[in-house]
Motif scaffolding. Sequence first.
Motif, PDB file in Angstrom:
ATOM      1  N   LEU A 152      -4.207  -9.636  24.295  1.00  0.00           N
ATOM      2  CA  LEU A 152      -4.104  -9.147  22.929  1.00  0.00           C
ATOM      3  C   LEU A 152      -2.711  -9.423  22.363  1.00  0.00           C
ATOM      4  CD1 LEU A 152      -5.619  -7.717  20.669  1.00  0.00           C
ATOM      5  CD2 LEU A 152      -4.824  -5.556  21.614  1.00  0.00           C
ATOM      6  N   PHE A 153      -1.669  -9.190  23.177  1.00  0.00           N
ATOM      7  CA  PHE A 153      -0.318  -9.494  22.718  1.00  0.00           C
ATOM      8  C   PHE A 153      -0.193 -10.985  22.411  1.00  0.00           C
ATOM      9  CE2 PHE A 153       3.974 -11.004  23.338  1.00  0.00           C
ATOM     10  CZ  PHE A 153       4.656 -10.212  22.425  1.00  0.00           C
ATOM     11  N   HIS A 154      -0.745 -11.823  23.269  1.00  0.00           N
ATOM     12  CA  HIS A 154      -0.673 -13.263  23.051  1.00  0.00           C
ATOM     13  C   HIS A 154      -1.300 -13.646  21.705  1.00  0.00           C
ATOM     14  CE1 HIS A 154      -0.588 -17.535  23.816  1.00  0.00           C
ATOM     15  NE2 HIS A 154      -1.895 -17.586  23.573  1.00  0.00           N
ATOM     16  N   LEU A 155      -2.420 -13.017  21.380  1.00  0.00           N
ATOM     17  CA  LEU A 155      -3.098 -13.324  20.120  1.00  0.00           C
ATOM     18  C   LEU A 155      -2.356 -12.775  18.902  1.00  0.00           C
ATOM     19  CD1 LEU A 155      -6.797 -12.696  21.194  1.00  0.00           C
ATOM     20  CD2 LEU A 155      -5.672 -14.909  20.841  1.00  0.00           C
ATOM     21  N   MET A 156      -1.737 -11.603  19.058  1.00  0.00           N
ATOM     22  CA  MET A 156      -1.111 -10.981  17.887  1.00  0.00           C
ATOM     23  C   MET A 156       0.356 -11.354  17.699  1.00  0.00           C
ATOM     24  SD  MET A 156      -0.406  -6.943  18.732  1.00  0.00           S
ATOM     25  CE  MET A 156      -1.871  -6.513  19.606  1.00  0.00           C
ATOM     26  N   GLN A 157       1.033 -11.845  18.746  1.00  0.00           N
ATOM     27  CA  GLN A 157       2.475 -12.037  18.638  1.00  0.00           C
ATOM     28  C   GLN A 157       2.906 -12.990  17.530  1.00  0.00           C
ATOM     29  OE1 GLN A 157       4.573 -14.738  19.426  1.00  0.00           O
ATOM     30  NE2 GLN A 157       3.005 -16.079  20.280  1.00  0.00           N
ATOM     31  N   PRO A 158       2.149 -14.037  17.184  1.00  0.00           N
ATOM     32  CA  PRO A 158       2.621 -14.888  16.083  1.00  0.00           C
ATOM     33  C   PRO A 158       2.735 -14.147  14.748  1.00  0.00           C
ATOM     34  CG  PRO A 158       0.943 -16.040  17.343  1.00  0.00           C
ATOM     35  CD  PRO A 158       0.946 -14.613  17.818  1.00  0.00           C
ATOM     36  N   SER A 159       1.964 -13.090  14.571  1.00  0.00           N
ATOM     37  CA  SER A 159       1.994 -12.366  13.299  1.00  0.00           C
ATOM     38  C   SER A 159       2.930 -11.160  13.314  1.00  0.00           C
ATOM     39  CB  SER A 159       0.580 -11.915  12.909  1.00  0.00           C
ATOM     40  OG  SER A 159       0.104 -10.977  13.839  1.00  0.00           O
ATOM     41  N   LEU A 160       3.565 -10.892  14.450  1.00  0.00           N
ATOM     42  CA  LEU A 160       4.492  -9.764  14.538  1.00  0.00           C
ATOM     43  C   LEU A 160       5.893 -10.211  14.142  1.00  0.00           C
ATOM     44  CD1 LEU A 160       3.296  -8.235  17.935  1.00  0.00           C
ATOM     45  CD2 LEU A 160       2.809  -7.378  15.640  1.00  0.00           C
ATOM     46  N   ALA A 161       6.555  -9.399  13.356  1.00  0.00           N
ATOM     47  CA  ALA A 161       7.908  -9.728  12.895  1.00  0.00           C
ATOM     48  C   ALA A 161       8.941  -9.310  13.941  1.00  0.00           C
ATOM     49  CB  ALA A 161       8.196  -9.014  11.581  1.00  0.00           C
ATOM     50  N   GLY A 162      10.073  -9.989  13.926  1.00  0.00           N
ATOM     51  CA  GLY A 162      11.187  -9.610  14.778  1.00  0.00           C
ATOM     52  C   GLY A 162      11.320 -10.485  16.001  1.00  0.00           C
ATOM     53  N   GLY A 163      12.315 -10.162  16.815  1.00  0.00           N
ATOM     54  CA  GLY A 163      12.538 -10.868  18.068  1.00  0.00           C
ATOM     55  C   GLY A 163      11.557 -10.403  19.131  1.00  0.00           C
ATOM     56  N   TRP A 164      11.747 -10.903  20.333  1.00  0.00           N
ATOM     57  CA  TRP A 164      10.795 -10.602  21.408  1.00  0.00           C
ATOM     58  C   TRP A 164      10.728  -9.123  21.754  1.00  0.00           C
ATOM     59  CZ3 TRP A 164       6.939 -13.457  21.938  1.00  0.00           C
ATOM     60  CH2 TRP A 164       7.031 -14.819  21.684  1.00  0.00           C
ATOM     61  N   TRP A 165      11.857  -8.422  21.705  1.00  0.00           N
ATOM     62  CA  TRP A 165      11.824  -6.986  22.000  1.00  0.00           C
ATOM     63  C   TRP A 165      10.993  -6.249  20.958  1.00  0.00           C
ATOM     64  CZ3 TRP A 165      13.411  -4.727  26.414  1.00  0.00           C
ATOM     65  CH2 TRP A 165      14.167  -5.505  27.279  1.00  0.00           C
ATOM     66  N   ALA A 166      11.241  -6.549  19.690  1.00  0.00           N
ATOM     67  CA  ALA A 166      10.480  -5.885  18.620  1.00  0.00           C
ATOM     68  C   ALA A 166       8.997  -6.238  18.714  1.00  0.00           C
ATOM     69  CB  ALA A 166      11.038  -6.280  17.250  1.00  0.00           C
ATOM     70  N   LYS A 167       8.702  -7.516  18.881  1.00  0.00           N
ATOM     71  CA  LYS A 167       7.298  -7.934  18.981  1.00  0.00           C
ATOM     72  C   LYS A 167       6.610  -7.243  20.150  1.00  0.00           C
ATOM     73  CE  LYS A 167       7.488 -12.594  17.058  1.00  0.00           C
ATOM     74  NZ  LYS A 167       6.935 -13.930  17.219  1.00  0.00           N
ATOM     75  N   SER A 168       7.284  -7.218  21.289  1.00  0.00           N
ATOM     76  CA  SER A 168       6.679  -6.656  22.494  1.00  0.00           C
ATOM     77  C   SER A 168       6.401  -5.162  22.329  1.00  0.00           C
ATOM     78  CB  SER A 168       7.585  -6.923  23.698  1.00  0.00           C
ATOM     79  OG  SER A 168       6.891  -6.672  24.888  1.00  0.00           O
ATOM     80  N   PHE A 169       7.383  -4.432  21.798  1.00  0.00           N
ATOM     81  CA  PHE A 169       7.166  -2.991  21.631  1.00  0.00           C
ATOM     82  C   PHE A 169       6.144  -2.694  20.538  1.00  0.00           C
ATOM     83  CE2 PHE A 169      10.619  -2.567  24.520  1.00  0.00           C
ATOM     84  CZ  PHE A 169      10.382  -1.347  25.150  1.00  0.00           C
ATOM     85  N   LYS A 170       6.068  -3.516  19.510  1.00  0.00           N
ATOM     86  CA  LYS A 170       5.030  -3.340  18.484  1.00  0.00           C
ATOM     87  C   LYS A 170       3.650  -3.593  19.081  1.00  0.00           C
ATOM     88  CE  LYS A 170       7.885  -4.695  14.527  1.00  0.00           C
ATOM     89  NZ  LYS A 170       8.131  -5.767  13.534  1.00  0.00           N
ATOM     90  N   GLY A 171       3.494  -4.711  19.791  1.00  0.00           N
ATOM     91  CA  GLY A 171       2.197  -5.068  20.360  1.00  0.00           C
ATOM     92  C   GLY A 171       1.736  -4.087  21.423  1.00  0.00           C
ATOM     93  N   TYR A 172       2.615  -3.797  22.383  1.00  0.00           N
ATOM     94  CA  TYR A 172       2.231  -2.877  23.452  1.00  0.00           C
ATOM     95  C   TYR A 172       2.158  -1.444  22.942  1.00  0.00           C
ATOM     96  CZ  TYR A 172       1.996  -6.477  26.911  1.00  0.00           C
ATOM     97  OH  TYR A 172       1.596  -7.577  27.624  1.00  0.00           O
TER      98      TYR A 172
END
Length: 149
Positions: A73-93
């Motif tokens: 799910l993170f792999h699918l949503m990460q392109p649409s999440l804003a920010g760097g990897w920390w922000a993307k990861s915490f938003k997705g998870y």
Amino acid sequence: MAVGLVLRLLALTVLLNLLRYLVGGFIEGFTIMGPMHAPMARFPQVFDTDFSGGDLAVSLLYNFMMWFFAVCLFHLMQPSLAGGWWAKSFKGYGLVCLFFISLAAVYMNHYNDAVKPFYLWSMVDAVIVFSVVAAGNALLYPRMIPTAK
């Protein structure tokens, strides 16, 4: 999805599971394990605390599948999440954690008040382990998935 990508996502899931159990388990040990497992000891008719090797294997498989779902799910949503990897990861998870907590609340609603603390503590546990996994993902995902943006 290409076979190579699926294998990389599976490998990432294995590493995140190791972090979940080694780092998350350490944190759980001195924070929530006592109060979370207290209802299990008081109500053995409700909780199966006598795991066989097979029960443990099935439990680990279920947990692996849950984390593999979160990775995919993170792999699918990460392109649409804003920010760097920390922000993307915490938003997705964080989103997956919110789903997990909501599901625990749904199940908790079906038990009497004596057992509800187990579910409440499992919600706190989710915040702990999803945070550990999100941090690990922020470090590992961009290194393991070459198409990461």
